[in-house]
Design an enzyme around this catalytic site. Structure first.
Site, short mmCIF file in Angstrom:
data_model
loop_
_atom_site.label_atom_id
_atom_site.label_comp_id
_atom_site.label_asym_id
_atom_site.label_seq_id
_atom_site.Cartn_x
_atom_site.Cartn_y
_atom_site.Cartn_z
N ARG A 1 -8.70 -0.16 4.62
CA ARG A 1 -7.80 0.85 4.04
C ARG A 1 -6.48 0.22 3.60
NH1 ARG A 1 -6.94 5.91 7.61
NH2 ARG A 1 -5.68 6.24 5.77
N ARG B 1 0.20 15.09 13.46
CA ARG B 1 0.89 14.63 12.24
C ARG B 1 1.28 15.86 11.42
NH1 ARG B 1 -1.64 9.04 9.86
NH2 ARG B 1 0.31 9.13 8.74
N LYS C 1 0.83 -1.22 0.00
CA LYS C 1 0.00 0.00 0.00
C LYS C 1 0.86 1.26 0.00
CE LYS C 1 -1.63 1.51 4.08
NZ LYS C 1 -1.35 2.89 4.52
N ASN C 2 1.84 1.30 0.88
CA ASN C 2 2.60 2.55 1.06
C ASN C 2 3.61 2.81 -0.07
OD1 ASN C 2 1.10 3.13 3.26
ND2 ASN C 2 2.63 2.54 4.78
N CYS D 1 -4.73 7.84 9.74
CA CYS D 1 -4.96 7.31 11.09
C CYS D 1 -4.58 8.37 12.12
CB CYS D 1 -4.12 6.05 11.31
SG CYS D 1 -4.60 4.67 10.27
N ASP E 1 4.73 0.29 11.89
CA ASP E 1 3.48 -0.30 11.41
C ASP E 1 3.32 -1.77 11.82
OD1 ASP E 1 2.88 2.16 10.36
OD2 ASP E 1 3.50 1.65 8.31
N1 EPU Z 1 6.97 14.27 10.93
C1 EPU Z 1 7.19 15.57 11.26
N2 EPU Z 1 7.11 16.51 10.29
C2 EPU Z 1 6.81 16.19 9.01
C3 EPU Z 1 6.58 14.85 8.67
C4 EPU Z 1 6.66 13.88 9.66
O1 EPU Z 1 7.46 15.90 12.42
O2 EPU Z 1 6.75 17.08 8.16
C5 EPU Z 1 7.06 13.25 11.99
C6 EPU Z 1 5.70 12.59 12.24
O3 EPU Z 1 4.91 13.33 13.13
C7 EPU Z 1 6.11 11.26 12.79
C8 EPU Z 1 7.40 10.95 12.03
O4 EPU Z 1 7.86 12.21 11.54
O5 EPU Z 1 6.40 11.38 14.16
C9 EPU Z 1 7.25 9.97 10.88
O6 EPU Z 1 6.36 10.46 9.92
P1 EPU Z 1 6.49 10.06 8.38
O7 EPU Z 1 6.44 11.33 7.62
O8 EPU Z 1 7.65 9.15 8.19
O9 EPU Z 1 5.15 9.24 8.16
P2 EPU Z 1 4.11 9.37 6.97
O10 EPU Z 1 4.81 9.55 5.69
O11 EPU Z 1 3.03 10.32 7.34
C10 EPU Z 1 4.15 6.83 6.41
C11 EPU Z 1 3.14 5.73 6.33
C12 EPU Z 1 2.70 5.30 7.72
C13 EPU Z 1 3.93 4.90 8.53
C14 EPU Z 1 4.98 6.03 8.52
C15 EPU Z 1 6.28 5.65 9.20
C16 EPU Z 1 2.04 6.18 4.24
C17 EPU Z 1 0.82 6.60 3.52
N3 EPU Z 1 1.98 6.18 5.55
O12 EPU Z 1 3.47 7.92 7.03
O13 EPU Z 1 1.91 4.16 7.52
O14 EPU Z 1 3.56 4.65 9.87
O15 EPU Z 1 5.28 6.39 7.16
O16 EPU Z 1 6.84 4.52 8.60
O17 EPU Z 1 3.03 5.80 3.64
C18 EPU Z 1 0.21 2.57 7.99
O18 EPU Z 1 0.42 2.07 6.88
O19 EPU Z 1 -0.48 2.02 8.89
C19 EPU Z 1 0.83 3.86 8.30
C20 EPU Z 1 0.40 4.63 9.29
#
Ligand code: EPU
Length: 426
Positions: free
Chosen positions: A401, A122, A22-23, A117, A309
């Site tokens: 999802r 975030r 998915k990701n 989620c 995850d």
């Molecule tokens: N963060 C910041 N600032 C930013 C972006 C992120 O502080 O601008 C912080 C977040 O608050 C968090 C950490 O950095 O504490 C990690 O966030 P990241 O940006 O890596 O996560 P994401 O891209 O929003 C993706 C996956 C998540 C997975 C995370 C970490 C997707 C669509 N989502 O989220 O997947 O937990 O990377 O590996 O790719 C899931 O599939 O269940 C899921 C939640």
């Protein structure tokens, strides 16, 4: 209202085939906006986040053709800038990728606030910092995020990420792919899906080097072209079934995986006393139901650390392991909402800061529960497979999802699981 009903206690035996990640699929879908041509993406998982992402592209003018073999053809020759429907954008986190994609294609972007989620705050400050380093201004307008690279357009630059964010790394790669000159992302995320997005863009003519390491170099190109691209297997889907097999007992072959992506999960299961045999593109997880498991400690970290995850799924199995285990969340502020549901089943979990302290109980008991988020829901499914009696799980749209045919796949290996329709309000 749909619910999952599980009668626990049945061991799992047989094989489960893993679908596309998915990701990786979500950013590749949004990256196709940069291409202005037709791409064929294979091995897409049939999950609602993918469906919604494709709906967003269609609403923006792309021609999307989903095929029965799990592939999709996306023609983005025509895309109307700033036209993504806010009501769908607000339902998924991956819609942040629209920011980088629109900015790269049009020099500006207007996108509603993304959903996803609920793990506490975030923020998207690292995405915004990256766009600004490439020359865009960031503003807000009536709840939308707006970016504008002005007449000068985007120019390559160095971007240091304060945290190795998956989303920010991908967004900067998207924005930089067609920017003038060279961009260097320092402290980039290293997840396999980062490599997948870079490989997709490179197959379309981009020049991205070093994806999978913490320094990614991007030489901007003027044009991209369509390609055929297959999505890699979903390591989190695979890890979830590995833990399910260990929790319920039995022997399950998890097919179509990249065992290297599962190393952290494999080694934790082995530390717990579960047998995991690795083959070229499959793993077999076995545990005789009477075999005792050992408690372990886990700390989640960005890849190649233990995946956040997989945190809730491991917490679920550890609730029935004699002794004390600790699961520390190192990525998200608050990923513990699911623990209330495990407590309803008899789990003994307390939270101290970012650590769940789990004192194993002999048995969990089936009851009425809710899937509070995607992986939290998977944790409840795992707990229910191992529990005594019947568990009902509500709000299963959260599971849909990210899990393609979860119920069918578990049923095929012997789980007593079904979806029922009820009149209950949730
Ligand atoms: N963060 C910041 N600032 C930013 C972006 C992120 O502080 O601008 C912080 C977040 O608050 C968090 C950490 O950095 O504490 C990690 O966030 P990241 O940006 O890596 O996560 P994401 O891209 O929003 C993706 C996956 C998540 C997975 C995370 C970490 C997707 C669509 N989502 O989220 O997947 O937990 O990377 O590996 O790719 C899931 O599939 O269940 C899921 C939640």
């Amino acid at each position: 209202m749909e619910k999952i009903v599980i009668n626990g206690g049945a061991p799992l035996n047989g094989s489960i085939t893993i679908g596309g990640m998915k990701n990786a699929a979500l950013p590749v879908i949004f990256a196709s906006i940069l291409v202005e041509d037709k791409c064929v993406i294979e091995n897409l998982p049939n999950v609602s986040d993918v469906t919604r992402s494709l709906e967003i592209l269609e609403a923006m003018g792309a021609v999307v053709e989903r095929r029965a073999d799990g592939s999709v053809s996306i023609d983005t020759t025509i895309i109307n800038q700033g036209s993504s429907p806010a009501e769908i954008v607000g339902k998924l986190r991956a819609s942040t990728y629209l920011l980088g994609a629109e900015l790269a294609r049009f020099g500006k972007a207007r996108v509603g606030w993304p959903g996803g989620c609920d793990f506490g705050i975030r923020p998207i400050d690292q995405h915004e910092k990256g766009f600004e380093r490439l020359g865009a201004t960031v503003s807000r307008d009536k709840g939308a995020i707006c970016l504008d690279a002005g007449d000068a357009g985007l120019c390559g630059n160095s971007v240091y990420l304060d945290f190795a964010s998956v989303g920010a790394t991908i967004n900067v790669m998207l924005a930089a792919a067609k920017a003038k000159g060279k961009t260097i992302i320092d402290n980039a995320a290293r997840e396999p899906h980062i490599v997948a997005v870079a490989s997709f863009l490179n197959a379309c003519g981009a020049k991205i080097f070093g994806a999978g390491t913490s320094i990614i170099k991007i030489e901007g190109v003027e044009e991209l072209h369509g390609c055929n691209y297959a999505i890699i297997p979903d390591m989190i889907e695979a890890g979830t079934y590995m833990v399910a097999a260990a929790a319920a007992g039995g022997s399950v072959e998890i097919k179509n995986v990249i065992p290297k992506h599962l190393e952290t999960v494999t080694s934790k299961l082995r530390e717990m006393g579960v047998d995991v045999d690795e083959y070229d593109d499959s793993v077999v997880v076995s545990r005789a139901p009477e075999t005792k498991m050992e408690p372990v400690n886990i700390k989640t970290l960005p890849y190649p650390g233990f995946p956040t995850d997989m945190h809730p799924q491991f917490a679920a199995i550890l609730t029935i392991v004699d002794g004390t285990s600790k699961v520390t969340e190192g990525v998200w502020d608050n990923r513990f909402r699911y623990t209330d549901q495990l407590r309803r089943m008899g789990a003994n979990i307390s939270i101290a800061g970012k650590t769940a302290i789990i004192d194993g109980v002999e048995k969990l008991h089936g009851t009425t529960t809710t899937s509070v988020d995607l992986r939290g829901g998977a944790a409840v499914v795992i707990a229910a497979l191992a529990a005594e009696g019947k568990t009902e799980i509500g709000s299963i749209q959260t599971l849909k999802r990210g899990y393609d045919d979860l119920v069918g796949k578990l049923k095929a290996v012997g789980a007593d699981i079904e979806i029922i329709i009820t009149d209950d309000d949730e």
